[in-house]
Design an enzyme around this catalytic site. Structure first.
Site, mmCIF file in Angstrom:
data_model
loop_
_atom_site.group_PDB
_atom_site.id
_atom_site.type_symbol
_atom_site.label_atom_id
_atom_site.label_comp_id
_atom_site.label_asym_id
_atom_site.label_seq_id
_atom_site.Cartn_x
_atom_site.Cartn_y
_atom_site.Cartn_z
ATOM 1 N N ASN A 26 0.829 -1.216 0.000
ATOM 2 C CA ASN A 26 0.000 0.000 0.000
ATOM 3 C C ASN A 26 0.854 1.252 0.000
ATOM 4 O O ASN A 26 2.042 1.214 0.329
ATOM 5 C CB ASN A 26 -0.849 0.073 1.287
ATOM 6 C CG ASN A 26 -2.016 -0.884 1.291
ATOM 7 O OD1 ASN A 26 -2.453 -1.365 0.245
ATOM 8 N ND2 ASN A 26 -2.514 -1.169 2.475
ATOM 9 N N ASP A 28 0.572 4.514 2.343
ATOM 10 C CA ASP A 28 -0.125 5.066 3.517
ATOM 11 C C ASP A 28 -0.121 6.587 3.401
ATOM 12 O O ASP A 28 0.935 7.213 3.414
ATOM 13 C CB ASP A 28 0.587 4.667 4.816
ATOM 14 C CG ASP A 28 0.472 3.176 5.106
ATOM 15 O OD1 ASP A 28 -0.338 2.493 4.439
ATOM 16 O OD2 ASP A 28 1.189 2.700 6.010
ATOM 17 N N LYS A 55 0.582 -4.563 5.025
ATOM 18 C CA LYS A 55 1.168 -5.518 5.988
ATOM 19 C C LYS A 55 2.197 -6.430 5.325
ATOM 20 O O LYS A 55 3.238 -6.726 5.897
ATOM 21 C CB LYS A 55 0.076 -6.347 6.657
ATOM 22 C CG LYS A 55 -0.861 -5.519 7.519
ATOM 23 C CD LYS A 55 -1.749 -6.358 8.396
ATOM 24 C CE LYS A 55 -1.012 -6.851 9.601
ATOM 25 N NZ LYS A 55 -0.577 -5.799 10.520
ATOM 26 N N LEU A 247 0.834 -9.502 22.526
ATOM 27 C CA LEU A 247 0.155 -8.803 23.617
ATOM 28 C C LEU A 247 0.673 -7.384 23.809
ATOM 29 O O LEU A 247 0.706 -6.869 24.929
ATOM 30 C CB LEU A 247 0.360 -9.587 24.922
ATOM 31 C CG LEU A 247 -0.055 -11.063 24.914
ATOM 32 C CD1 LEU A 247 0.479 -11.790 26.137
ATOM 33 C CD2 LEU A 247 -1.579 -11.168 24.844
ATOM 34 N N GLY A 277 3.617 -4.939 15.144
ATOM 35 C CA GLY A 277 3.220 -6.304 14.825
ATOM 36 C C GLY A 277 3.882 -6.807 13.542
ATOM 37 O O GLY A 277 4.281 -7.972 13.450
ATOM 38 N N ASP A 278 4.012 -5.936 12.551
ATOM 39 C CA ASP A 278 4.639 -6.352 11.289
ATOM 40 C C ASP A 278 6.143 -6.569 11.469
ATOM 41 O O ASP A 278 6.712 -7.493 10.874
ATOM 42 C CB ASP A 278 4.377 -5.310 10.192
ATOM 43 C CG ASP A 278 2.916 -5.278 9.780
ATOM 44 O OD1 ASP A 278 2.216 -6.289 9.991
ATOM 45 O OD2 ASP A 278 2.463 -4.248 9.256
ATOM 46 N N ALA A 308 10.705 -1.410 17.387
ATOM 47 C CA ALA A 308 9.883 -0.693 16.406
ATOM 48 C C ALA A 308 9.016 0.382 17.057
ATOM 49 O O ALA A 308 8.777 1.435 16.454
ATOM 50 C CB ALA A 308 9.017 -1.678 15.617
ATOM 51 N N ARG A 311 10.472 3.973 17.457
ATOM 52 C CA ARG A 311 10.727 4.788 16.263
ATOM 53 C C ARG A 311 9.409 5.173 15.604
ATOM 54 O O ARG A 311 8.459 4.390 15.624
ATOM 55 C CB ARG A 311 11.565 4.010 15.235
ATOM 56 C CG ARG A 311 12.879 3.493 15.751
ATOM 57 C CD ARG A 311 13.890 4.616 15.835
ATOM 58 N NE ARG A 311 15.064 4.195 16.597
ATOM 59 C CZ ARG A 311 16.235 3.883 16.047
ATOM 60 N NH1 ARG A 311 16.383 3.941 14.744
ATOM 61 N NH2 ARG A 311 17.256 3.529 16.814
ATOM 62 N N SER A 317 10.563 1.843 10.875
ATOM 63 C CA SER A 317 10.877 1.578 12.288
ATOM 64 C C SER A 317 11.422 0.164 12.520
ATOM 65 O O SER A 317 11.783 -0.184 13.645
ATOM 66 C CB SER A 317 9.641 1.805 13.167
ATOM 67 O OG SER A 317 8.642 0.852 12.890
HETATM 68 P P1 ADP Z 1 -0.101 -5.429 16.612
HETATM 69 O O1 ADP Z 1 0.730 -4.240 16.223
HETATM 70 O O2 ADP Z 1 -0.292 -6.413 15.502
HETATM 71 O O3 ADP Z 1 -1.359 -5.088 17.348
HETATM 72 P P2 ADP Z 1 1.167 -5.953 19.179
HETATM 73 O O4 ADP Z 1 0.663 -4.610 19.618
HETATM 74 O O5 ADP Z 1 0.798 -7.124 19.989
HETATM 75 O O6 ADP Z 1 0.807 -6.254 17.662
HETATM 76 O O7 ADP Z 1 2.761 -5.825 19.122
HETATM 77 C C1 ADP Z 1 3.587 -6.819 18.556
HETATM 78 C C2 ADP Z 1 4.825 -6.970 19.399
HETATM 79 O O8 ADP Z 1 5.529 -5.715 19.458
HETATM 80 C C3 ADP Z 1 4.550 -7.357 20.847
HETATM 81 O O9 ADP Z 1 4.508 -8.757 20.976
HETATM 82 C C4 ADP Z 1 5.743 -6.753 21.562
HETATM 83 O O10 ADP Z 1 6.875 -7.593 21.449
HETATM 84 C C5 ADP Z 1 6.046 -5.502 20.762
HETATM 85 N N1 ADP Z 1 5.404 -4.310 21.364
HETATM 86 C C6 ADP Z 1 4.272 -3.699 20.954
HETATM 87 N N2 ADP Z 1 3.986 -2.637 21.747
HETATM 88 C C7 ADP Z 1 4.957 -2.577 22.679
HETATM 89 C C8 ADP Z 1 5.249 -1.707 23.784
HETATM 90 N N3 ADP Z 1 4.449 -0.666 24.096
HETATM 91 N N4 ADP Z 1 6.354 -1.967 24.528
HETATM 92 C C9 ADP Z 1 7.172 -2.985 24.225
HETATM 93 N N5 ADP Z 1 6.958 -3.841 23.211
HETATM 94 C C10 ADP Z 1 5.871 -3.653 22.437
#
Ligand code: ADP
Length: 329
Positions: A26, A28, A55, A247, A277-278, A308, A311, A317
């Site tokens: 995409n 963005d 993604k 999580l 997440g990516d 990530a 950044r 990132s």
């Molecule tokens: P998505 O972006 O798909 O919703 P998540 O928010 O679960 O996925 O983030 C993916 C991974 O990135 C997590 O498992 C964690 O390792 C890392 N991550 C995301 N947010 C944070 C944060 N605030 N602090 C530390 N690590 C994070």
């Protein structure tokens, strides 16, 4: 995808340990304003930016930056935005020989952010991504079959996802984001299935309703508020060989065989969580393609995801091998 829109592909061998990402590309387009407009309202904004996204493309960049030979299978439009859409992938060394240019628009995500409460609205127009169907995937069966790890997400037509999973000769990493009604067989090929908490609940709802997931749904549990471990356990009913539940700041839970392991994420000051997440998925794919165990791959991926969020941006990132990851010894 019509026959004349297919690129001419010269089949060639791909390196051992190659990650193949079949998915979305995409542009963005992000605009900010003091607040989001109400329906029918026009506001003067405060900033505008254009960056490559999708993604699939984000995950390909993350895998390549982790050092994996990476091939992207997907499509861009012929609207003049195609070079911008693949620019960061090209710079990261992703093989773009399987990215078709098709008539029509490149996929577009229009992101509006209200600065007062950080709320956003997003409209995604799939454009060329909507043409990455079963026939388009079959045109690249050679790389899909040869991939050490095939990475799939939910932003191309479900027929394309199902066909790719069926053709895969190696490991399938299925990141069901967004959740869509893939075939039961696709879920069974996933090793791992990667979802965040929101996607986990949507998937369990879908499985309980029997939408697109075969006739075994009566035996499947409907979701309620659950602990993370219980949620990961419930996801086993999807039939995947292994599960990774992400999580956010809480890290990830891995369910593999009889094991259920929580992997904590390093604590960081989050600046921009988009793309975490990516970055996580791309890193996971790179580690698995290099022969890591799933648990070890997740241990590194949580550090990549945490990096990530420190950044700005999505593709930009993801860490390169020169970056120092948080949570090291
Ligand atoms: P998505 O972006 O798909 O919703 P998540 O928010 O679960 O996925 O983030 C993916 C991974 O990135 C997590 O498992 C964690 O390792 C890392 N991550 C995301 N947010 C944070 C944060 N605030 N602090 C530390 N690590 C994070």
């Amino acid at each position: 995808m019509s026959a004349q829109a297919q690129p001419t592909v010269v089949p060639r061998a791909i390196a051992d340990g190659t990650v193949v990402v079949a998915g979305s590309i995409n542009i963005d387009q992000r605009v900010t304003a003091a607040r989001l407009p109400r329906p029918g309202e026009t506001l003067i904004g405060t900033s505008a930016s254009l960056a490559p996204g999708g993604k699939g493309a984000n995950q390909a960049v993350a895998a390549a930056r982790r050092g994996a030979p990476t091939v992207m299978v997907g499509a861009v439009g012929d609207d003049g935005r195609e070079a911008e859409a693949v620019g960061v992938m090209a710079a990261a060394g992703v093989d773009l020989g399987r990215v078709a240019t098709v008539p029509g628009p490149t996929g577009l995500a229009l992101v509006s952010v209200g600065e007062d409460d950080a709320e956003n609205t997003i409209i995604v127009v799939p454009g060329a991504n909507g043409l990455v169907d079963a026939a388009a995937i079959e045109a690249h069966a050679d790389v899909v079959e040869a991939a050490a790890v095939l990475v799939l997400q939910g932003e191309i037509p479900v027929e394309g996802i199902d066909r790719a999973a069926a053709l895969a000769g190696g490991r399938v990493l299925l990141n069901l984001a967004p959740v869509c009604a893939v075939a039961d067989e696709t879920l069974r090929r996933a090793d791992p299935l990667v979802v965040n908490e929101h996607e986990a609940l949507v998937l369990l709802d879908q499985l309980a309703a029997g939408a697109g997931a075969g006739g075994e749904s009566a035996a499947r549990e409907a979701p309620a508020r659950r602990s993370d471990a219980a949620l990961a356990q419930a996801l086993r009913s999807a039939g995947a060989r292994s599960i990774v539940l992400t999580l956010g700041a809480g890290g990830a839970v891995v369910a593999e065989g009889a094991r259920l392991v929580h992997v904590a994420s390093p604590r960081v000051d989050a600046v921009d969580t988009s793309g975490a997440g990516d970055a996580f998925v791309g890193s996971l794919a790179a580690s698995l393609a290099a022969g890591s165990s799933l648990i070890d791959a997740v241990r590194l991926a949580v550090r990549v995801g945490a990096f990530a969020v420190t950044r700005e941006g999505t593709q930009s990132s993801s860490p390169t091998s020169d970056d120092v990851l948080p949570g090291g010894d």
